[in-house]
Write a protein that holds these residues in place. Sequence first.
Motif, PDB file in Angstrom:
ATOM      1  N   ASP A 234      -6.530  41.842   0.973  1.00  0.00           N
ATOM      2  CA  ASP A 234      -7.789  41.127   0.783  1.00  0.00           C
ATOM      3  C   ASP A 234      -8.776  41.978  -0.018  1.00  0.00           C
ATOM      4  OD1 ASP A 234      -9.332  38.795   1.135  1.00  0.00           O
ATOM      5  OD2 ASP A 234     -10.443  39.693   2.787  1.00  0.00           O
ATOM      6  N   MET A 235      -8.278  42.621  -1.075  1.00  0.00           N
ATOM      7  CA  MET A 235      -9.094  43.514  -1.899  1.00  0.00           C
ATOM      8  C   MET A 235      -9.831  42.713  -2.970  1.00  0.00           C
ATOM      9  SD  MET A 235      -7.830  46.748  -4.288  1.00  0.00           S
ATOM     10  CE  MET A 235      -7.262  47.697  -2.870  1.00  0.00           C
ATOM     11  N   PRO A 236     -11.114  43.005  -3.210  1.00  0.00           N
ATOM     12  CA  PRO A 236     -11.819  42.345  -4.312  1.00  0.00           C
ATOM     13  C   PRO A 236     -11.088  42.590  -5.634  1.00  0.00           C
ATOM     14  CG  PRO A 236     -13.359  43.504  -2.897  1.00  0.00           C
ATOM     15  CD  PRO A 236     -11.992  43.904  -2.437  1.00  0.00           C
ATOM     16  N   LEU A 237     -10.936  41.534  -6.424  1.00  0.00           N
ATOM     17  CA  LEU A 237     -10.176  41.646  -7.664  1.00  0.00           C
ATOM     18  C   LEU A 237     -10.752  42.694  -8.622  1.00  0.00           C
ATOM     19  CD1 LEU A 237      -7.887  40.790  -9.488  1.00  0.00           C
ATOM     20  CD2 LEU A 237      -9.241  38.788 -10.175  1.00  0.00           C
ATOM     21  N   PRO A 238     -12.084  42.768  -8.825  1.00  0.00           N
ATOM     22  CA  PRO A 238     -12.596  43.825  -9.701  1.00  0.00           C
ATOM     23  C   PRO A 238     -12.224  45.227  -9.229  1.00  0.00           C
ATOM     24  CG  PRO A 238     -14.273  42.154  -9.339  1.00  0.00           C
ATOM     25  CD  PRO A 238     -13.160  41.859  -8.373  1.00  0.00           C
ATOM     26  N   GLU A 239     -12.218  45.445  -7.894  1.00  0.00           N
ATOM     27  CA  GLU A 239     -11.837  46.755  -7.359  1.00  0.00           C
ATOM     28  C   GLU A 239     -10.368  47.049  -7.653  1.00  0.00           C
ATOM     29  OE1 GLU A 239     -11.309  48.935  -3.001  1.00  0.00           O
ATOM     30  OE2 GLU A 239     -12.764  47.305  -3.220  1.00  0.00           O
ATOM     31  N   LEU A 240      -9.514  46.022  -7.490  1.00  0.00           N
ATOM     32  CA  LEU A 240      -8.089  46.212  -7.765  1.00  0.00           C
ATOM     33  C   LEU A 240      -7.858  46.554  -9.240  1.00  0.00           C
ATOM     34  CD1 LEU A 240      -5.199  44.128  -6.318  1.00  0.00           C
ATOM     35  CD2 LEU A 240      -5.191  44.761  -8.714  1.00  0.00           C
ATOM     36  N   LEU A 241      -8.544  45.843 -10.136  1.00  0.00           N
ATOM     37  CA  LEU A 241      -8.396  46.111 -11.568  1.00  0.00           C
ATOM     38  C   LEU A 241      -8.889  47.513 -11.923  1.00  0.00           C
ATOM     39  CD1 LEU A 241      -9.493  42.647 -12.960  1.00  0.00           C
ATOM     40  CD2 LEU A 241      -7.191  43.633 -13.073  1.00  0.00           C
ATOM     41  N   SER A 242      -9.959  47.939 -11.274  1.00  0.00           N
ATOM     42  CA  SER A 242     -10.452  49.304 -11.514  1.00  0.00           C
ATOM     43  C   SER A 242      -9.426  50.334 -11.069  1.00  0.00           C
ATOM     44  CB  SER A 242     -11.780  49.519 -10.778  1.00  0.00           C
ATOM     45  OG  SER A 242     -12.789  48.673 -11.298  1.00  0.00           O
ATOM     46  N   GLU A 243      -8.738  50.059  -9.953  1.00  0.00           N
ATOM     47  CA  GLU A 243      -7.694  50.965  -9.489  1.00  0.00           C
ATOM     48  C   GLU A 243      -6.541  51.020 -10.488  1.00  0.00           C
ATOM     49  OE1 GLU A 243      -7.359  53.006  -6.676  1.00  0.00           O
ATOM     50  OE2 GLU A 243      -9.515  52.674  -6.731  1.00  0.00           O
TER      51      GLU A 243
ATOM     52  N   SER B 198      -9.370  37.220 -18.124  1.00  0.00           N
ATOM     53  CA  SER B 198     -10.578  36.425 -18.249  1.00  0.00           C
ATOM     54  C   SER B 198     -10.459  35.115 -17.489  1.00  0.00           C
ATOM     55  CB  SER B 198     -10.849  36.141 -19.740  1.00  0.00           C
ATOM     56  OG  SER B 198     -11.893  35.202 -19.910  1.00  0.00           O
ATOM     57  N   THR B 199     -11.612  34.571 -17.096  1.00  0.00           N
ATOM     58  CA  THR B 199     -11.636  33.265 -16.441  1.00  0.00           C
ATOM     59  C   THR B 199     -11.556  32.132 -17.461  1.00  0.00           C
ATOM     60  OG1 THR B 199     -14.060  33.318 -16.476  1.00  0.00           O
ATOM     61  CG2 THR B 199     -12.971  34.108 -14.487  1.00  0.00           C
ATOM     62  N   SER B 200     -11.819  32.437 -18.735  1.00  0.00           N
ATOM     63  CA  SER B 200     -11.788  31.396 -19.769  1.00  0.00           C
ATOM     64  C   SER B 200     -10.369  31.022 -20.114  1.00  0.00           C
ATOM     65  CB  SER B 200     -12.520  31.883 -21.027  1.00  0.00           C
ATOM     66  OG  SER B 200     -11.855  32.998 -21.575  1.00  0.00           O
TER      67      SER B 200
ATOM     68  N   LEU C 277      -5.787  33.213 -13.800  1.00  0.00           N
ATOM     69  CA  LEU C 277      -6.644  33.734 -14.861  1.00  0.00           C
ATOM     70  C   LEU C 277      -5.870  33.853 -16.176  1.00  0.00           C
ATOM     71  CD1 LEU C 277      -8.481  36.505 -12.827  1.00  0.00           C
ATOM     72  CD2 LEU C 277      -9.414  34.289 -13.526  1.00  0.00           C
ATOM     73  N   ARG C 278      -6.602  33.932 -17.256  1.00  0.00           N
ATOM     74  CA  ARG C 278      -5.984  34.069 -18.575  1.00  0.00           C
ATOM     75  C   ARG C 278      -5.810  35.548 -18.907  1.00  0.00           C
ATOM     76  NH1 ARG C 278      -8.800  33.228 -24.410  1.00  0.00           N
ATOM     77  NH2 ARG C 278      -6.918  33.438 -25.706  1.00  0.00           N
TER      78      ARG C 278
ATOM     79  N   ASP D  42     -14.572  41.142 -16.945  1.00  0.00           N
ATOM     80  CA  ASP D  42     -15.989  41.009 -16.619  1.00  0.00           C
ATOM     81  C   ASP D  42     -16.128  40.976 -15.103  1.00  0.00           C
ATOM     82  OD1 ASP D  42     -18.674  40.461 -16.447  1.00  0.00           O
ATOM     83  OD2 ASP D  42     -18.454  38.331 -16.918  1.00  0.00           O
ATOM     84  N   PRO D  43     -16.604  42.065 -14.483  1.00  0.00           N
ATOM     85  CA  PRO D  43     -16.694  42.103 -13.016  1.00  0.00           C
ATOM     86  C   PRO D  43     -17.500  40.947 -12.432  1.00  0.00           C
ATOM     87  CG  PRO D  43     -17.057  44.284 -13.949  1.00  0.00           C
ATOM     88  CD  PRO D  43     -17.060  43.329 -15.093  1.00  0.00           C
ATOM     89  N   ALA D  44     -18.570  40.548 -13.114  1.00  0.00           N
ATOM     90  CA  ALA D  44     -19.419  39.483 -12.571  1.00  0.00           C
ATOM     91  C   ALA D  44     -18.661  38.161 -12.475  1.00  0.00           C
ATOM     92  CB  ALA D  44     -20.669  39.321 -13.434  1.00  0.00           C
ATOM     93  N   SER D  45     -17.850  37.855 -13.485  1.00  0.00           N
ATOM     94  CA  SER D  45     -17.135  36.582 -13.487  1.00  0.00           C
ATOM     95  C   SER D  45     -16.001  36.560 -12.458  1.00  0.00           C
ATOM     96  CB  SER D  45     -16.576  36.290 -14.878  1.00  0.00           C
ATOM     97  OG  SER D  45     -15.548  37.213 -15.209  1.00  0.00           O
ATOM     98  N   LEU D  46     -15.548  37.753 -12.043  1.00  0.00           N
ATOM     99  CA  LEU D  46     -14.449  37.830 -11.072  1.00  0.00           C
ATOM    100  C   LEU D  46     -14.943  38.086  -9.654  1.00  0.00           C
ATOM    101  CD1 LEU D  46     -11.829  39.922 -13.097  1.00  0.00           C
ATOM    102  CD2 LEU D  46     -12.106  37.442 -12.992  1.00  0.00           C
ATOM    103  N   ALA D  47     -16.249  38.221  -9.492  1.00  0.00           N
ATOM    104  CA  ALA D  47     -16.811  38.488  -8.160  1.00  0.00           C
ATOM    105  C   ALA D  47     -16.433  37.361  -7.206  1.00  0.00           C
ATOM    106  CB  ALA D  47     -18.322  38.629  -8.256  1.00  0.00           C
ATOM    107  N   GLY D  48     -16.072  37.734  -5.995  1.00  0.00           N
ATOM    108  CA  GLY D  48     -15.701  36.757  -4.985  1.00  0.00           C
ATOM    109  C   GLY D  48     -14.213  36.478  -4.912  1.00  0.00           C
ATOM    110  N   ARG D  49     -13.460  36.858  -5.941  1.00  0.00           N
ATOM    111  CA  ARG D  49     -12.011  36.691  -5.914  1.00  0.00           C
ATOM    112  C   ARG D  49     -11.388  37.888  -5.200  1.00  0.00           C
ATOM    113  NH1 ARG D  49      -9.792  33.051 -10.018  1.00  0.00           N
ATOM    114  NH2 ARG D  49     -11.491  32.051 -11.170  1.00  0.00           N
ATOM    115  N   ARG D  50     -10.465  37.613  -4.290  1.00  0.00           N
ATOM    116  CA  ARG D  50      -9.825  38.663  -3.509  1.00  0.00           C
ATOM    117  C   ARG D  50      -8.316  38.495  -3.592  1.00  0.00           C
ATOM    118  NH1 ARG D  50     -14.227  40.732  -0.654  1.00  0.00           N
ATOM    119  NH2 ARG D  50     -12.919  42.098   0.592  1.00  0.00           N
ATOM    120  N   VAL D  51      -7.609  39.606  -3.445  1.00  0.00           N
ATOM    121  CA  VAL D  51      -6.166  39.612  -3.676  1.00  0.00           C
ATOM    122  C   VAL D  51      -5.460  40.379  -2.562  1.00  0.00           C
ATOM    123  CG1 VAL D  51      -4.321  40.304  -5.265  1.00  0.00           C
ATOM    124  CG2 VAL D  51      -6.523  39.543  -6.174  1.00  0.00           C
ATOM    125  N   THR D  52      -4.294  39.884  -2.180  1.00  0.00           N
ATOM    126  CA  THR D  52      -3.412  40.587  -1.258  1.00  0.00           C
ATOM    127  C   THR D  52      -2.031  40.687  -1.903  1.00  0.00           C
ATOM    128  OG1 THR D  52      -4.587  39.805   0.713  1.00  0.00           O
ATOM    129  CG2 THR D  52      -2.298  40.521   1.010  1.00  0.00           C
TER     130      THR D  52
END
Length: 310
Positions: free
Chosen positions: A242-251, A307-309, A294-295, A263-273
């Motif tokens: 249940d890790m925030p997606l921006p945190e996972l991408l940073s890792e 990206s979300t686009s 996501l694209r 874009d961290p702001a556009s991915l905020a709220g998305r979580r991944v396991t």
Amino acid sequence: MARAANWAALLDDADVNRQVREACERWCSQDPRHRVALDRMRGLAARFDRLDGMERETLTVAAARRARPDHRSAIAALAMLVLVVAGGWRLAPLLVPLFPDHRTDAGQRRNVALADGSELVLDGNSAVDVDLSATVRRITLFQGQVQATVTADATRPFTVTTADGTATALGTAYIVRKQAEGTRITVVESRVQVCANAQVAGCLDLAAGQRALITPTGVQRLSDVDPRAAAGWVRGWLEADDMPLPELLSELNRQRQRPIRFDPASLAGRRVTGSFPLDDTDRAVQALAAATGLRLYRAPDGDMVLSTSR
């Protein structure tokens, strides 16, 4: 500071290309302190140009004793000129991080066997010094992340230290990570005593699965974790619960020469396991894109973009 030295060396190359300059600009934009550090290192380069031949030779020889034999050692040597210009060794502790005993680049992991039988595992973009004496065993973590698996020795405490504080083994294995907000300690096995450098702060004893963050104001307990999952990077896996997606991408970006752009702001709220391979981060981000809808595409400069686009 070491990363700034690396970028300064690359930018000093007459053949530096646009991609390198843009990558450096992205690194500078991540944190205002990055640009300050880079400007200081390039300023040292300018001062180095004004030294006479004997001073240049002295600095180059000093740097060669510990720096790796590549183009970055030349920039690392520039830091030594502060000792010449300042006229004393009082600034030496500030320059030690430029000459670590062991270091890794992005995407590397390295096992280091110590003379006492203990073992270190360095994560990507990490740097440490090792001090083993008759009375103390001290590992200084300058940047990145390290796991220490410690051989028992009641007469010689084993401590990992950072600018924020210390983590002393009361048992076997633990992870120390230096990050922007402080130093995070995760106990994998047995117990660890965590202490902050702050004078008003005390210490915490942590057991397996427990974590703490050392900051300039003291030691803060964090939520417990699965110790095996926390040490997954040692085996080449990033375990996300249940890790925030921006945190996972940073890792994942810590393991890459060319970071994934997002874009961290556009991915905020998305979580991944899930479990993601650190030795094949392209495959990891492809799995992420498929799981999240996501694209994922390559930009004209070759960078991967999530990206979300559509």
